[in-house]
Design an enzyme around this catalytic site. Structure first.
Site, PDB file in Angstrom:
ATOM      1  N   HIS A   2      -7.320  -5.778   0.361  1.00  0.00           N
ATOM      2  CA  HIS A   2      -6.536  -5.673  -0.873  1.00  0.00           C
ATOM      3  C   HIS A   2      -6.007  -4.257  -1.082  1.00  0.00           C
ATOM      4  O   HIS A   2      -4.802  -4.038  -1.088  1.00  0.00           O
ATOM      5  CB  HIS A   2      -7.432  -6.137  -2.031  1.00  0.00           C
ATOM      6  CG  HIS A   2      -6.791  -6.094  -3.386  1.00  0.00           C
ATOM      7  ND1 HIS A   2      -7.391  -6.632  -4.494  1.00  0.00           N
ATOM      8  CD2 HIS A   2      -5.625  -5.573  -3.831  1.00  0.00           C
ATOM      9  CE1 HIS A   2      -6.609  -6.465  -5.560  1.00  0.00           C
ATOM     10  NE2 HIS A   2      -5.543  -5.818  -5.177  1.00  0.00           N
TER      11      HIS A   2
ATOM     12  N   HIS B 166      -4.881   2.000  -9.357  1.00  0.00           N
ATOM     13  CA  HIS B 166      -5.125   0.901  -8.420  1.00  0.00           C
ATOM     14  C   HIS B 166      -3.892   0.734  -7.540  1.00  0.00           C
ATOM     15  O   HIS B 166      -2.773   0.666  -8.042  1.00  0.00           O
ATOM     16  CB  HIS B 166      -5.399  -0.400  -9.159  1.00  0.00           C
ATOM     17  CG  HIS B 166      -5.370  -1.595  -8.249  1.00  0.00           C
ATOM     18  ND1 HIS B 166      -6.268  -1.746  -7.205  1.00  0.00           N
ATOM     19  CD2 HIS B 166      -4.531  -2.659  -8.173  1.00  0.00           C
ATOM     20  CE1 HIS B 166      -5.980  -2.862  -6.551  1.00  0.00           C
ATOM     21  NE2 HIS B 166      -4.930  -3.438  -7.110  1.00  0.00           N
TER      22      HIS B 166
ATOM     23  N   GLU C  41      -4.127  -7.697 -13.161  1.00  0.00           N
ATOM     24  CA  GLU C  41      -5.324  -6.957 -12.741  1.00  0.00           C
ATOM     25  C   GLU C  41      -5.719  -5.839 -13.714  1.00  0.00           C
ATOM     26  O   GLU C  41      -6.395  -4.886 -13.320  1.00  0.00           O
ATOM     27  CB  GLU C  41      -5.113  -6.370 -11.344  1.00  0.00           C
ATOM     28  CG  GLU C  41      -5.035  -7.432 -10.259  1.00  0.00           C
ATOM     29  CD  GLU C  41      -5.232  -6.826  -8.882  1.00  0.00           C
ATOM     30  OE1 GLU C  41      -6.308  -7.034  -8.308  1.00  0.00           O
ATOM     31  OE2 GLU C  41      -4.300  -6.149  -8.394  1.00  0.00           O
TER      32      GLU C  41
ATOM     33  N   HIS D 182      -2.311  -0.565  -3.307  1.00  0.00           N
ATOM     34  CA  HIS D 182      -2.457  -1.245  -2.015  1.00  0.00           C
ATOM     35  C   HIS D 182      -1.899  -0.330  -0.930  1.00  0.00           C
ATOM     36  O   HIS D 182      -1.228  -0.792  -0.013  1.00  0.00           O
ATOM     37  CB  HIS D 182      -1.691  -2.575  -2.016  1.00  0.00           C
ATOM     38  CG  HIS D 182      -1.884  -3.401  -3.252  1.00  0.00           C
ATOM     39  ND1 HIS D 182      -0.911  -4.184  -3.799  1.00  0.00           N
ATOM     40  CD2 HIS D 182      -2.988  -3.561  -4.047  1.00  0.00           C
ATOM     41  CE1 HIS D 182      -1.378  -4.796  -4.884  1.00  0.00           C
ATOM     42  NE2 HIS D 182      -2.628  -4.431  -5.057  1.00  0.00           N
TER      43      HIS D 182
HETATM   44 MN    MN Z   1      -4.005  -5.259  -6.525  1.00  0.00          MN
END
Ligand code: MN
Length: 257
Positions: A186, A114, A95, A116
């Site tokens: 996500h 980033h 990603e 979760h």
């Molecule tokens: Mn991710």
């Protein structure tokens, strides 16, 4: 042919060219990886990047590994197409395009997180409910954090991951005038003009999400006004050093023994 997470080298890395990123920047990025794990924002997954301090068209991100274990030797340099320039065959994050495409469209952004994180995800999937600033540490969230719906970019059958440039660009388009976007089913991505502020925002966005879930289960919530959110955001920029110093020292202590 290389699999997509083992891209061949495309360009000379800046260390070879005599323009290596500053060791302090790399040290901050390593510390940020540890802090985000220690603060419960990332687990084995999730990542943080920083724009190269001497080449704005490059950024730094760990190789594919758990953030809590990252060292300076694990930091890889990338171009804005998401190509690693010095991975040396090491596996990189699938990603990484989240980072490359945001750095491309937001020249003011110096760091991208980033994750979760656990309390954000529920707020990405309930129709009509948005993550919203509920307390003074998270004013930057504003009145309704946008949610990236990957189905609009890639249809109903994806694995929800931002695994190519086009998906990265579609996500980056959410960041026109906001510093956080949720990703449906996500997680979220947070941006800032420094590594300490990006970490700060990621930590307090997760806390805001938890408070929002708790408070809304009790009754009608009184959120920050837009003016309060802005005032709190401006205040935070001057006090981000205090938690950063604390978290950095704690994470170093934890890893010293
Ligand atoms: Mn991710």
């Amino acid at each position: 042919m290389c699999p997509p997470d083992r891209i061949a080298v495309h360009a000379e890395d800046t260390a070879v060219a005599g323009h290596a990123p500053s060791p302090e920047l790399v040290a901050d990025l390593v510390a940020a990886n540890h802090i985000l794990f220690d603060q419960g924002v990332v687990d084995a997954f999730g990542h943080i990047s920083v724009r190269h301090d001497k080449r704005p068209d490059r950024f730094l991100l760990a190789r594919n590994m758990a953030p809590g274990n990252v060292t300076a030797a694990d930091i890889v340099e990338f171009d804005l197409d998401g190509n690693p320039v010095n991975a040396g065959g090491r596996k990189v994050y699938l990603e990484r395009f989240i980072h490359s495409e945001i750095f491309r469209v937001r020249p003011d952004v110096m760091s991208v997180v980033h994750s979760h994180s656990h309390n954000i995800v529920p707020l990405s999937v309930v129709k009509g409910v948005k993550l919203r600033a509920i307390f003074h540490m998270a004013g930057f969230i504003g009145q309704a954090a946008p949610v990236f719906e990957i189905r609009e970019a890639a249809g109903n059958g994806t694995d929800l991951l931002i695994s190519d440039n086009a998906l990265g660009a579609a996500l980056a388009a959410k960041f026109v005038d906001v510093d956080i976007a949720l990703m449906r089913g996500h997680g979220s991505t947070v941006v800032a003009n420094s590594v300490p502020l990006a970490v700060y925002r990621a930590v307090y966005a997760e806390l805001n999400a938890r408070y929002q879930l708790q408070a809304s289960s009790l009754g009608e919530v009184e959120y920050l006004t837009p003016e309060e959110g802005l005032a709190c955001t401006n205040r935070v920029e001057g006090q981000v050093q205090r938690p950063w110093d604390l978290w950095k020292a704690e994470s170093a202590k934890r890893r010293a023994s």
